[in-house]
Design an enzyme around this catalytic site. Structure first.
Site, PDB file in Angstrom:
ATOM      1  CD  GLU A   1      49.636  -5.434 -23.769  1.00 47.42           C
ATOM      2  OE1 GLU A   1      50.142  -4.411 -23.285  1.00 47.42           O
ATOM      3  OE2 GLU A   1      49.197  -6.372 -23.065  1.00 47.42           O
TER       4      GLU A   1
ATOM      5  CG  HIS B   1      54.439  -6.017 -24.281  1.00 46.27           C
ATOM      6  ND1 HIS B   1      53.121  -6.245 -24.613  1.00 46.27           N
ATOM      7  CD2 HIS B   1      54.602  -6.493 -23.019  1.00 46.27           C
ATOM      8  CE1 HIS B   1      52.520  -6.816 -23.578  1.00 46.27           C
ATOM      9  NE2 HIS B   1      53.397  -6.982 -22.602  1.00 46.27           N
TER      10      HIS B   1
ATOM     11  N   GLY C   1      47.058 -11.125 -19.478  1.00 46.82           N
ATOM     12  CA  GLY C   1      45.839 -10.447 -19.021  1.00 46.82           C
ATOM     13  C   GLY C   1      44.595 -11.318 -19.079  1.00 46.82           C
TER      14      GLY C   1
ATOM     15  CD  GLU D   1      55.138 -10.522 -21.312  1.00 48.81           C
ATOM     16  OE1 GLU D   1      54.908 -10.359 -20.115  1.00 48.81           O
ATOM     17  OE2 GLU D   1      54.809  -9.679 -22.169  1.00 48.81           O
TER      18      GLU D   1
ATOM     19  CG  ASN E   1      54.556  -3.655 -19.081  1.00 46.97           C
ATOM     20  OD1 ASN E   1      54.422  -2.435 -19.103  1.00 46.97           O
ATOM     21  ND2 ASN E   1      54.312  -4.431 -20.137  1.00 46.97           N
ATOM     22  CD1 TRP E   2      53.513  -0.736 -12.914  1.00 50.53           C
ATOM     23  CD2 TRP E   2      53.604   1.505 -12.728  1.00 50.53           C
ATOM     24  NE1 TRP E   2      53.934  -0.436 -11.638  1.00 50.53           N
ATOM     25  CE2 TRP E   2      54.001   0.939 -11.493  1.00 50.53           C
ATOM     26  CE3 TRP E   2      53.582   2.901 -12.839  1.00 50.53           C
ATOM     27  CZ2 TRP E   2      54.360   1.716 -10.397  1.00 50.53           C
ATOM     28  CZ3 TRP E   2      53.947   3.682 -11.750  1.00 50.53           C
ATOM     29  CH2 TRP E   2      54.329   3.089 -10.541  1.00 50.53           C
ATOM     30  CE  LYS E   3      50.748  -5.440 -19.853  1.00 52.44           C
ATOM     31  NZ  LYS E   3      49.968  -6.565 -20.366  1.00 52.44           N
TER      32      LYS E   3
ATOM     33  CB  SER F   1      47.952 -14.679 -16.084  1.00 52.24           C
ATOM     34  OG  SER F   1      47.089 -14.055 -17.012  1.00 52.24           O
TER      35      SER F   1
ATOM     36  N   GLY G   1      52.338  -7.850 -15.436  1.00 45.07           N
ATOM     37  CA  GLY G   1      51.459  -6.758 -15.861  1.00 45.07           C
ATOM     38  C   GLY G   1      50.502  -6.380 -14.744  1.00 45.07           C
ATOM     39  N   GLY G   2      49.268  -6.836 -14.853  1.00 47.20           N
ATOM     40  CA  GLY G   2      48.194  -6.466 -13.918  1.00 47.20           C
ATOM     41  C   GLY G   2      48.570  -6.510 -12.443  1.00 47.20           C
TER      42      GLY G   2
HETATM   43  P1  13P Z   1      49.573  -9.718 -17.170  1.00 47.68           P
HETATM   44  O1  13P Z   1      50.506 -10.033 -16.013  1.00 47.68           O
HETATM   45  O2  13P Z   1      48.549  -8.706 -16.856  1.00 47.68           O
HETATM   46  O3  13P Z   1      49.048 -10.968 -17.794  1.00 47.68           O
HETATM   47  O4  13P Z   1      50.507  -9.033 -18.296  1.00 47.68           O
HETATM   48  C1  13P Z   1      51.671  -9.652 -18.687  1.00 47.68           C
HETATM   49  C2  13P Z   1      52.436  -8.696 -19.518  1.00 47.68           C
HETATM   50  O5  13P Z   1      52.065  -8.411 -20.635  1.00 47.68           O
HETATM   51  C3  13P Z   1      53.632  -8.078 -18.931  1.00 47.68           C
HETATM   52  O6  13P Z   1      54.379  -7.430 -19.893  1.00 47.68           O
END
Ligand code: 13P
Length: 259
Positions: free
Chosen positions: A105, A103, A179, A173, A17-19, A219, A240-241
């Protein structure tokens, strides 16, 4: 139970997930190419990249059998007066196969459980695989956070038939792990897998509940992926990251290889 899960899903599903990354079209193309090159040739994992909407048309040209495309959100209508939205038919027409829904967010920006449910239904109509996120804000010692999860599961699956539910992927999640570098332990994840299956069993039936693909996000990195995958009882990751670094993402994919 873990055994039956692996029999159903012997191969992992790993979604990047590149956000809101990267910053430009050129960077997106470069990152996609780097990811494709880094993925081990012999991987049996299903790898999906979910970039920002705008990059989808360009990346669709470069997608391959081992790098599928996902979206980070979807509208619950096909068309209409919904300024700024992107509908499921639009995504499908560009070759998108997966869509992240609910998600944390987006929930933090006001998305409700009801909207999440409508987005699942709308996506299934276009044969997109909904990857529905659930997760508690924080953990308490009395285990109250399980109620939060149960409420989310009930709401997301409201009105779905077992056949529809089987097409849904549930991504656990925990919000406190996103993050932050604070990962749930494999034991936490395993307990949650059992809880999700038992909640779905109450709402549907055990056979259906045990077949739903569950993945973990929060994470995930090279250093914890193997332990989480082997001992967490889930069949993949939502990353994510670490998905923004081709080498790190490839290492996570590698960690899902069954020895
Ligand atoms: P991180 O891997 O950066 O913690 O993000 C997780 C996430 O929200 C994937 O959708």
């Amino acid at each position: 139970m873990v055994q039956s899960f692996y029999m159903k899903y012997p191969h992992a599903l790993v979604i990047g997930n590149w956000k809101l990354n990267p910053g430009t079209n050129t960077e997106a193309k470069n990152l996609f190419t780097a990811v494709r090159k880094a993925i081990p040739k012999d991987t049996e994992a299903k790898v999906v990249i979910a970039p920002p909407f705008l990059f989808i048309p360009e990346l669709a040209k470069a997608k391959s059998k081992n790098t599928l495309l996902g979206a980070q959100d979807v509208a619950f209508e096909e068309r209409g007066a919904l300024t700024g939205e992107i509908g499921p038919a639009m995504l499908a027409s560009f070759g998108v196969e997966y869509v992240i829904i609910g998600h944390s967010e987006r929930r933090a920006m006001g998305e409700t459980d009801q909207q999440v449910n409508k987005k699942i239904v709308a996506s299934l109509k276009r044969k997109l695989v909904p990857v529905v996120c659930i997760g508690e804000k924080r953990r308490d010692t009395q285990g109250q956070f399980y109620n939060e999860i149960a409420t989310q599961i009930k709401a997301l699956s409201e009105g779905l038939t077992p056949l529809q539910l089987l097409k849904v992927v549930i991504a656990y999640e925990p919000i406190w792990a996103i993050g932050t570098g604070a990962t749930a332990t494999a034991e936490d994840v395993k307990e949650m897998q059992l809880f999700i299956v038992s909640t779905l069993t109450k709402l549907f039936d055990r056979k259906t509940a045990e077949k739903i693909r569950l993945i973990y996000g929060g994470s995930v990195k090279e250093s914890n992926a193997q332990d989480l995958y082997q001992n967490g009882g889930m069949s993949g990751f939502l990353v994510g990251g670490a998905s923004l670094q081709a080498g790190e993402f490839a290492a996570i994919i590698k960690a899902t290889k069954r020895g």
